[in-house]
Design a protein around this motif. Structure first.
Motif, short mmCIF file in Angstrom:
data_model
loop_
_atom_site.label_atom_id
_atom_site.label_comp_id
_atom_site.label_asym_id
_atom_site.label_seq_id
_atom_site.Cartn_x
_atom_site.Cartn_y
_atom_site.Cartn_z
N SER A 1 1.01 -1.47 0.04
CA SER A 1 0.26 0.28 -0.04
C SER A 1 0.53 1.14 -0.42
O SER A 1 0.48 2.20 -1.15
CB SER A 1 -1.25 0.05 1.33
N LEU A 2 1.93 1.07 0.61
CA LEU A 2 2.76 2.73 1.08
C LEU A 2 3.73 2.00 -0.67
O LEU A 2 3.62 3.68 -1.18
CB LEU A 2 3.80 2.58 1.84
N ARG A 3 3.90 1.20 -1.14
CA ARG A 3 5.00 1.85 -2.68
C ARG A 3 3.55 2.42 -3.71
O ARG A 3 3.88 3.18 -4.39
CB ARG A 3 4.69 0.61 -2.89
N ASN A 4 2.41 1.87 -2.96
CA ASN A 4 0.84 1.84 -4.48
C ASN A 4 1.47 3.79 -4.06
O ASN A 4 0.49 4.49 -5.24
CB ASN A 4 0.15 1.39 -3.94
N LEU A 5 0.68 4.10 -3.29
CA LEU A 5 0.32 5.27 -2.66
C LEU A 5 1.53 6.80 -2.88
O LEU A 5 1.52 7.60 -3.62
CB LEU A 5 0.26 5.76 -0.77
N VAL A 6 2.44 6.33 -3.00
CA VAL A 6 3.68 6.53 -2.96
C VAL A 6 3.80 7.47 -4.30
O VAL A 6 3.78 8.01 -5.05
CB VAL A 6 4.85 6.43 -2.76
N THR A 7 3.59 6.52 -5.25
CA THR A 7 3.42 6.07 -6.73
C THR A 7 2.35 7.02 -7.42
O THR A 7 2.72 7.48 -8.24
CB THR A 7 3.76 4.44 -7.34
N ALA A 8 1.46 6.73 -6.70
CA ALA A 8 -0.23 7.57 -7.11
C ALA A 8 0.60 9.00 -7.24
O ALA A 8 -0.46 9.96 -7.25
CB ALA A 8 -1.50 7.27 -6.32
N LEU B 1 2.57 11.09 -6.09
CA LEU B 1 3.59 11.74 -7.31
C LEU B 1 3.24 11.73 -8.60
O LEU B 1 3.80 12.43 -9.69
CB LEU B 1 5.03 10.51 -7.73
N ARG B 2 2.30 10.54 -9.52
CA ARG B 2 1.48 11.01 -10.63
C ARG B 2 0.53 11.59 -10.72
O ARG B 2 1.09 12.71 -11.85
CB ARG B 2 0.41 9.54 -10.90
N ILE B 3 -0.06 12.12 -9.88
CA ILE B 3 -0.64 13.54 -9.95
C ILE B 3 -0.09 14.22 -9.61
O ILE B 3 -0.74 15.51 -9.04
CB ILE B 3 -2.24 13.49 -8.63
N GLY B 4 1.03 14.43 -8.69
CA GLY B 4 2.11 16.24 -8.30
C GLY B 4 1.77 16.53 -7.01
O GLY B 4 2.20 17.31 -6.35
N VAL C 1 10.05 2.13 0.74
CA VAL C 1 9.48 3.01 -0.01
C VAL C 1 10.27 3.44 -1.43
O VAL C 1 11.57 3.24 -2.14
CB VAL C 1 10.09 5.01 1.03
N PRO C 2 9.24 3.83 -2.74
CA PRO C 2 9.39 4.29 -3.97
C PRO C 2 10.42 4.95 -4.49
O PRO C 2 10.03 6.11 -3.83
CB PRO C 2 9.06 2.73 -5.17
N ASN C 3 10.54 5.33 -4.70
CA ASN C 3 11.16 6.57 -5.32
C ASN C 3 11.66 7.93 -4.18
O ASN C 3 11.23 9.43 -4.03
CB ASN C 3 9.64 7.40 -6.56
N ALA C 4 12.12 7.26 -3.46
CA ALA C 4 12.58 8.06 -2.23
C ALA C 4 13.80 9.50 -2.60
O ALA C 4 12.91 10.25 -2.25
CB ALA C 4 13.84 7.41 -1.62
N ASP C 5 14.19 9.74 -4.20
CA ASP C 5 14.65 10.81 -3.90
C ASP C 5 13.85 11.80 -5.09
O ASP C 5 13.99 13.03 -4.61
CB ASP C 5 15.15 10.74 -5.53
N ALA C 6 12.31 11.70 -4.55
CA ALA C 6 11.16 12.58 -5.05
C ALA C 6 10.42 12.52 -4.02
O ALA C 6 9.32 13.28 -4.18
CB ALA C 6 10.26 12.50 -5.95
N CYS C 7 10.70 11.91 -2.67
CA CYS C 7 10.12 12.40 -1.25
C CYS C 7 10.39 12.49 -0.56
O CYS C 7 12.07 13.01 -0.37
CB CYS C 7 9.98 10.60 -0.76
N VAL C 8 9.62 13.43 1.04
CA VAL C 8 10.78 13.49 1.96
C VAL C 8 10.66 12.40 3.05
O VAL C 8 9.41 11.76 2.74
CB VAL C 8 9.40 15.02 2.51
N ILE C 9 11.38 11.93 3.64
CA ILE C 9 11.64 11.21 4.07
C ILE C 9 11.74 11.57 5.70
O ILE C 9 12.78 12.39 6.00
CB ILE C 9 12.22 10.11 4.10
N ALA C 10 11.04 11.55 6.63
CA ALA C 10 10.74 12.19 8.15
C ALA C 10 10.89 11.28 8.94
O ALA C 10 9.79 9.89 8.80
CB ALA C 10 9.70 12.43 8.43
N VAL C 11 11.24 10.85 10.18
CA VAL C 11 11.87 10.21 10.94
C VAL C 11 10.70 10.35 11.93
O VAL C 11 11.01 12.24 12.65
CB VAL C 11 12.76 10.03 11.65
#
Length: 244
Positions: free
Chosen positions: A111-118, A120-123, A139-149
């Protein structure tokens, strides 16, 4: 291309995501006679690069709060809620969000992978919150994400003082994902704590309750500036070798 939300944090003199939240985990009112408009205006005056809006009902939030804040400011907004379905991403965007919280501890890896991809797809910028290194693998496409602890435990509704050492311990693994924006979130209770996290290498911080309770964000940030040049260096020198 770097997202507007991430760019705003990376370019900020003080890279703090400042939060609008109606109540804390124990139900205590954080607005305290003010309006969301008062809080947003104070954050803008203090130079906030981004604003987080808590719409989750645990913290007294509603989707309408995000919509209202989006009408008050042009700053990029993070929606903090428990997002589990792609349809919620579309709603977040319609309400004015630039980024959305995705809580790895509460989502199956698929679900996390799908939501990250979705997202990014809509901006939308995925603001992926983790509490352990094992969660990073999903986490896919981490280079386009904020990763927060998250320094608190979402499973107990973020009650308790939290553990800043979690952020410090996980920072190398978070950096290794390729995210341009490692963030420490929650339990940042003072300017000295914020200064230490920034000086250790975090690109941004999410600070909520401490700023809301002070009611004077500019004074809090002025103390942060002073701490970054004095107190933080002292803390580093005092830390034991191999620890924090």
């Amino acid at each position: 291309m770097t997202s507007h939300f991430i760019e705003a944090l990376l370019r900020a003199e003080r890279p703090l995501v400042m939060e609008v939240k109606r109540q804390d985990a124990d139900g205590i009112d954080l607005i305290a006679g003010r309006t969301p408009a008062d809080i947003v205006a104070g954050y803008e005056a203090a130079g906030a690069p981004c604003i987080s809006v808590v719409t989750g009902r645990w913290f007294g939030g509603t989707p309408e709060l995000l919509r209202d804040v989006a009408r008050m400011t042009s700053l990029p907004l993070l929606q903090k809620d428990f997002i589990t379905r792609p349809s919620q991403l579309e709603t977040a965007q319609e309400l004015g969000a630039s980024a959305v919280l995705l809580t790895a501890a509460l989502l199956p890896a698929s679900s996390l992978r799908n939501l990250v991809t979705a997202a990014l797809r809509i901006g939308l910028t995925p603001f992926v919150e983790i509490t352990g290194e094992e969660e990073l693998a999903a986490v896919p496409n981490a280079d386009a994400c904020v990763i927060a602890v998250n320094n608190k435990d979402i499973r107990n509704r973020e009650r308790g003082a939290g553990d800043i050492d979690r952020s410090l311990a996980l920072l190398p693994a978070v950096r290794a994902t390729g995210t341009p924006c490692p963030v420490s979130a929650s339990a940042i209770d003072s300017p000295r704590t914020a200064a230490r996290l920034l000086d250790e290498g975090f690109a941004g911080l999410l600070v909520a309750t401490a700023l809301l309770r002070t009611g004077r964000p500019q004074e809090w940030l002025a103390e942060l500036d002073r701490s970054r040049t004095t107190d933080t260096r002292t803390l580093r020198l005092a830390a034991p070798a191999g620890g924090v």
